[in-house]
Design a protein around this motif. Structure first.
Motif, PDB file in Angstrom:
ATOM      1  N   PHE A 252       0.837  -1.202   0.000  1.00 22.90           N
ATOM      2  CA  PHE A 252       0.000   0.000   0.000  1.00 22.90           C
ATOM      3  C   PHE A 252       0.873   1.254   0.000  1.00 22.90           C
TER       4      PHE A 252
ATOM      5  N   GLU B 172      -5.747  -8.038   1.454  1.00 20.87           N
ATOM      6  CA  GLU B 172      -5.182  -7.376   0.274  1.00 20.87           C
ATOM      7  C   GLU B 172      -6.257  -6.587  -0.468  1.00 20.87           C
ATOM      8  N   GLU B 173      -7.433  -7.182  -0.615  1.00 16.73           N
ATOM      9  CA  GLU B 173      -8.524  -6.520  -1.330  1.00 16.73           C
ATOM     10  C   GLU B 173      -8.971  -5.251  -0.605  1.00 16.73           C
TER      11      GLU B 173
ATOM     12  N   ASN C 151      -7.115   2.167  -1.374  1.00 15.33           N
ATOM     13  CA  ASN C 151      -6.226   2.840  -2.327  1.00 15.33           C
ATOM     14  C   ASN C 151      -7.031   3.506  -3.447  1.00 15.33           C
ATOM     15  N   LYS C 152      -8.107   2.845  -3.894  1.00 17.76           N
ATOM     16  CA  LYS C 152      -8.949   3.397  -4.948  1.00 17.76           C
ATOM     17  C   LYS C 152      -9.843   4.521  -4.419  1.00 17.76           C
TER      18      LYS C 152
ATOM     19  N   TYR D 285      -7.118  -3.199   1.317  1.00 14.89           N
ATOM     20  CA  TYR D 285      -6.159  -2.121   1.095  1.00 14.89           C
ATOM     21  C   TYR D 285      -6.216  -1.624  -0.347  1.00 14.89           C
ATOM     22  N   GLU D 286      -6.507  -2.509  -1.282  1.00 18.54           N
ATOM     23  CA  GLU D 286      -6.676  -2.091  -2.679  1.00 18.54           C
ATOM     24  C   GLU D 286      -7.886  -1.174  -2.818  1.00 18.54           C
ATOM     25  N   GLU D 287      -8.964  -1.493  -2.109  1.00 16.65           N
ATOM     26  CA  GLU D 287     -10.171  -0.667  -2.177  1.00 16.65           C
ATOM     27  C   GLU D 287      -9.927   0.696  -1.546  1.00 16.65           C
TER      28      GLU D 287
END
Length: 334
Positions: free
Chosen positions: A124, A282-283, A289-290, A285-287
């Protein structure tokens, strides 16, 4: 497109189609371009093969090459040097508040919760090159591991150093962790201030109530994303200490105060997530991030260098060479 070369007017290359037509025309009219003499016999002449008449088509070849060079010059070959400059219009300051209590060593995530978190958090951090990031860690009490900084190397080193080492009292002081993160962000001049608060338990330590810390975040305009970490049901977690100081593991019921975490996220304008395995973490932190996008304006500067001049010179030399050869070497055949 030639390597490293661009053409400003590539449509002129269509004119190259005229070259094959010119070749065909030359083949059919070649014999008529030379004067002929009719005689009854050539027995009185000493006939021998001469090279010069056979080289005469070179004149037409020079003219074709000159025409091809001129057409290519009209297409304007050029090299382009592009330099880029970026400007961040909306910076984001982020504090990651990480629970480092002994329960974070539970092995429902692989190899354990803390190690899984450190790996995902490092990715991240790498994905936020234009933002400032800081770290707060908490257990029974809390402290700032790294103030907000744009130096990602410092943040990454601090992340690697996070371990449960018994230096601070064990427990889960969610209110303390959140309040410390707010304290680090309250003076920030960034247009967007974000806390990512992660815990795997319930608030059972500290002297600051989580709701009070949440109110402080609202007062200073700090959005908080909360993450509950841990599988549903039982997890293999530390239950006691062995005589040699290592942990003894056993199955314990996973307890996460989801109601509290949802309230904190709702009050501050954030969002609550539940991570029950590595992939889900992981998903999440990706969300995040978006959801928290940094606005970046990119400026590109183009420096063009024209390359048509050598082709014009080449065409001129070829045409001049053709004229000279017509007036000298091939003058008797024209």
């Amino acid at each position: 497109m030639v390597e490293g070369i661009e053409f400003a007017n590539p449509q002129f290359f269509w004119l190259l189609l005229a070259l094959p037509i010119a070749v065909v025309w030359y083949i059919f009219t070649r014999k008529r371009q030379t004067a002929s003499l009719k005689i009854s016999s050539i027995k009185g002449f000493n006939v021998s093969g001469q090279l010069l008449p056979k080289l005469r088509p070179l004149l037409f070849g020079f003219r074709l090459l000159a025409l091809a060079a001129l057409i290519t010059a009209m297409a304007r070959p050029q090299t382009v040097d592009v330099s880029t400059k970026t400007k961040t219009n909306k910076g984001i300051d982020i504090i990651m508040a990480i629970d480092m209590s002994s329960s974070m060593l539970a092995r429902d995530l692989k190899p354990n919760r803390l190690s899984a978190l450190k790996k995902v958090a490092a990715e991240f951090v790498n994905g936020r090159p234009s933002d400032r990031i800081g770290l707060v860690v908490y257990a029974g009490e809390s402290y700032t591991k790294t103030p907000i900084t744009s130096d990602k190397r410092i943040v990454q080193n601090a992340l690697r150093d996070i371990n449960f080492d018994g230096l601070i009292e064990d427990g889960t002081a969610i209110g303390m962790g959140l309040a410390t993160a707010v304290n680090r962000l309250k003076e920030s001049k960034a247009q967007s201030k974000v806390i990512i608060l992660l815990t795997d338990g319930v608030n059972n330590s500290g002297f600051i109530d989580p709701n009070t810390a949440s109110e402080l975040a609202v007062e200073f305009g700090i959005k908080t994303y909360t993450i509950g970490l841990g599988t549903n049901g039982n997890a293999l977690a530390p239950v006691a200490l062995n005589p040699n100081g290592t942990f003894r593991y056993g199955y314990k019921q996973v307890e996460i105060d989801e109601k509290l975490l949802k309230e904190i996220a709702k009050e501050t304008g954030g969002k609550y997530f539940r991570a029950t395995n590595n992939k889900k973490l992981e998903e999440i932190y990706e969300e995040i991030n978006k959801l928290e996008k940094t606005e970046i304006e990119e400026f590109k500067y183009y420096n063009y260098q024209e390359k048509f001049r050598p082709l014009v010179w080449l065409a001129g030399i070829l045409l001049l060479l053709e004229l000279l050869m017509r007036a000298t070497v091939f003058r008797s055949f024209v």
